[in-house]
Design an enzyme around this catalytic site. Structure first.
Site, PDB file in Angstrom:
ATOM      1  N   ARG A   1      14.527  -1.819   4.204  1.00 17.35           N
ATOM      2  CA  ARG A   1      13.899  -2.143   2.901  1.00 17.35           C
ATOM      3  C   ARG A   1      13.970  -3.640   2.625  1.00 17.35           C
ATOM      4  O   ARG A   1      13.123  -4.198   1.927  1.00 17.35           O
ATOM      5  CB  ARG A   1      14.532  -1.329   1.758  1.00 17.35           C
TER       6      ARG A   1
ATOM      7  N   TYR B   1     -11.078  -4.213  -7.789  1.00 14.27           N
ATOM      8  CA  TYR B   1     -10.666  -2.888  -7.349  1.00 14.27           C
ATOM      9  C   TYR B   1     -10.121  -2.111  -8.555  1.00 14.27           C
ATOM     10  O   TYR B   1      -9.509  -2.687  -9.453  1.00 14.27           O
ATOM     11  CB  TYR B   1      -9.573  -3.062  -6.286  1.00 14.27           C
TER      12      TYR B   1
ATOM     13  N   ASP C   1      -7.447 -11.888  -4.188  1.00 18.11           N
ATOM     14  CA  ASP C   1      -7.563 -10.683  -3.372  1.00 18.11           C
ATOM     15  C   ASP C   1      -8.733 -10.904  -2.426  1.00 18.11           C
ATOM     16  O   ASP C   1      -9.895 -10.882  -2.839  1.00 18.11           O
ATOM     17  CB  ASP C   1      -7.776  -9.458  -4.270  1.00 18.11           C
TER      18      ASP C   1
ATOM     19  N   LYS D   1      -7.654  -1.856   5.073  1.00 16.84           N
ATOM     20  CA  LYS D   1      -9.092  -2.043   5.281  1.00 16.84           C
ATOM     21  C   LYS D   1      -9.352  -2.766   6.611  1.00 16.84           C
ATOM     22  O   LYS D   1      -8.992  -2.268   7.639  1.00 16.84           O
ATOM     23  CB  LYS D   1      -9.672  -2.781   4.073  1.00 16.84           C
TER      24      LYS D   1
HETATM   25  C1  LIG Z   1      -8.652  -1.028  -1.183  1.00 20.27           C
HETATM   26  C2  LIG Z   1      -8.483  -2.255  -1.945  1.00 20.27           C
HETATM   27  C3  LIG Z   1      -7.267  -2.535  -2.572  1.00 20.27           C
HETATM   28  C4  LIG Z   1      -6.122  -1.563  -2.560  1.00 20.27           C
HETATM   29  O1  LIG Z   1      -5.591  -1.382  -1.285  1.00 20.27           O
HETATM   30  P1  LIG Z   1      -4.790  -0.053  -0.864  1.00 20.27           P
HETATM   31  O2  LIG Z   1      -4.331  -0.376   0.517  1.00 20.27           O
HETATM   32  O3  LIG Z   1      -5.772   1.076  -0.941  1.00 20.27           O
HETATM   33  O4  LIG Z   1      -3.679   0.113  -1.832  1.00 20.27           O
HETATM   34  C5  LIG Z   1      -7.145  -3.724  -3.258  1.00 20.27           C
HETATM   35  N1  LIG Z   1      -8.164  -4.601  -3.323  1.00 20.27           N
HETATM   36  C6  LIG Z   1      -9.347  -4.370  -2.733  1.00 20.27           C
HETATM   37  C7  LIG Z   1     -10.437  -5.390  -2.849  1.00 20.27           C
HETATM   38  C8  LIG Z   1      -9.557  -3.190  -2.027  1.00 20.27           C
HETATM   39  O5  LIG Z   1     -10.743  -2.945  -1.459  1.00 20.27           O
END
Ligand SMILES: *Cc1c(COP(=O)(O)O)cnc(C)c1O
Length: 387
Positions: A52, A110, A183, A208
């Site tokens: 952790r 998101y 992001d 992703k």
């Molecule tokens: C999918 C996504 C997230 C969240 O990611 P997870 O791995 O599903 O928690 C955050 N920002 C964007 C732009 C995303 O497409």
């Protein structure tokens, strides 16, 4: 080194124990303590103690991510890998904000980011947010308050692919003494490196494109070590949303082909977007690579490609159209090898901030995969004919 070389080699090495040319999966929860552990803090993140606090596979992935995000010139930049993209976003908010603080955020993000900023952080922590059109740096400036500590943007934004000028917004944030987090999940380090444009923190959903194969979840925050160390000690060790060694290993493996995949995603998305945009059966097509995109010039100037994400709608029943598709899969998530499409109605809770055509028709968020684009176009065409 260039991206293709970094993607292959960064974070990997010959395993000294076995001579294996791939670093192994280290599944242990704990690590042997030094002979005299009496001076060690149980929250230490620099000595291997407990997974952790930091594990071997997390660390190797973090090394790869920091090198990719800085195009190989890492300096003081470090990465923190966590259990999901949302865990990474929460880690940023939790670490750098306290009660009474204020955030300026893009109003197109998101869904979990939207919920965190509009419901959970105000209700649970007393942190408030003003959501603005971050493609307009003056709108960001106008929303700044004396208690603004963070500006958060998503670019390209999910789902409208709206582009923010990171350099301009970084200047606004820094003038106000606030941090800028970006992001950059849609862009990946291959298409844009926000740290080089002035951002303080970059967040990726590793679920992703970074992993790219639809079989692991993860998230990361990348920035100066002085900032990522705070995330590690506050959010990682004491909130605990850590990445598993196996997920870290899978994401390392997926990221090897990231530059190759991104080139193919970009090329295929451009071909498919141009085909959709020219078809009268399609109500609208939104893709940063089309000259009709509101920030096409900005994307061309500040990114090394337009990405694999687009949104469109057909003139007809969106659900019936999706049901007709045979190659393209109807599912959430994005950035996988296979093409994914999801229908979102025009009356979604976030739709107020979406372009008028998204509200009128709903939208199909389309993640163009690695299939032959001719097969994708054939699939879209037969689904339109059947409509
Ligand atoms: C999918 C996504 C997230 C969240 O990611 P997870 O791995 O599903 O928690 C955050 N920002 C964007 C732009 C995303 O497409």
């Amino acid at each position: 080194m260039h991206f293709d070389t970094l993607s292959v080699h960064a974070g990997n090495a010959v395993d000294p124990g076995t001579g294996a040319v791939r670093r192994p999966i280290v599944a242990a929860n704990s690590y042997a303590l030094p002979a005299d552990p009496s001076t060690l803090s149980w929250s230490d993140v620099d000595t291997p103690i407990y997974t952790r606090n930091g594990g071997a596979n997390q660390g190797w992935l973090e090394e790869k991510l920091a090198l990719l995000e800085t195009a190989g010139d890492r300096g003081n930049v470090d990465a923190v890998a966590l259990a999901s993209g949302v865990a990474a976003l929460h880690a940023v908010f939790f670490t750098f904000l306290r009660s009474g603080d204020h955030v300026v955020s893009s109003d197109v993000t998101y869904v979990a980011t939207h919920r965190l900023l509009t419901e959970l952080l105000p209700d649970k922590y007393g942190i408030t947010a003003t959501l603005v059109d971050s493609s307009d740096p003056e709108a960001v400036r106008a929303a700044i308050r004396p208690e603004t500590r963070l500006v958060h943007v998503e670019t390209p934004a999910n789902p409208s692919t709206r582009i923010t000028d990171v350099e301009a917004v970084a200047a606004v944030a820094h003038e106000a003494g606030a941090l800028l987090s970006v992001d950059a999940t849609f862009a990946t380090p291959i298409l844009q490196r926000p740290l080089a444009l002035g951002a303080d923190l970059v967040v990726h959903s590793l679920t992703k494109y970074l992993n790219g194969h639809g079989d692991a979840m993860g998230g990361a925050v990348i920035g100066d070590r002085a900032l990522t160390d705070r995330i590690r000690t506050d959010a990682q060790v004491n909130v605990g949303g850590v990445l598993s060694p196996f997920a870290a290993w899978l994401i390392m493996r997926g990221a090897v082909t990231l530059p190759l995949r991104m080139r193919r995603h970009c090329a295929s998305a451009q071909t498919v977007a141009e085909w959709l945009a020219a078809d009268p059966r399609v109500a609208y097509t939104t893709y940063p690579g089309l000259p009709t995109h509101p920030q096409h010039e900005l994307a061309a100037r500040t990114m090394d490609g337009f990405g694999g994400m687009m949104a469109f709608a057909v003139r007809g029943d969106q659900n019936a159209f999706v049901a007709n598709l045979k190659v393209i899969t109807s599912a959430v998530s994005l950035g996988h090898d296979e093409s994914l499409i999801v229908h979102v109605a025009g009356d979604d809770e976030r739709a107020r901030s979406w372009p008028a055509e998204f509200r009128e028709w709903g939208h199909l968020r389309f993640s163009v995969g690695l299939e032959d684009p001719r097969d994708l176009i054939t699939d879209l065409d037969q689904a339109l004919r059947a409509l």
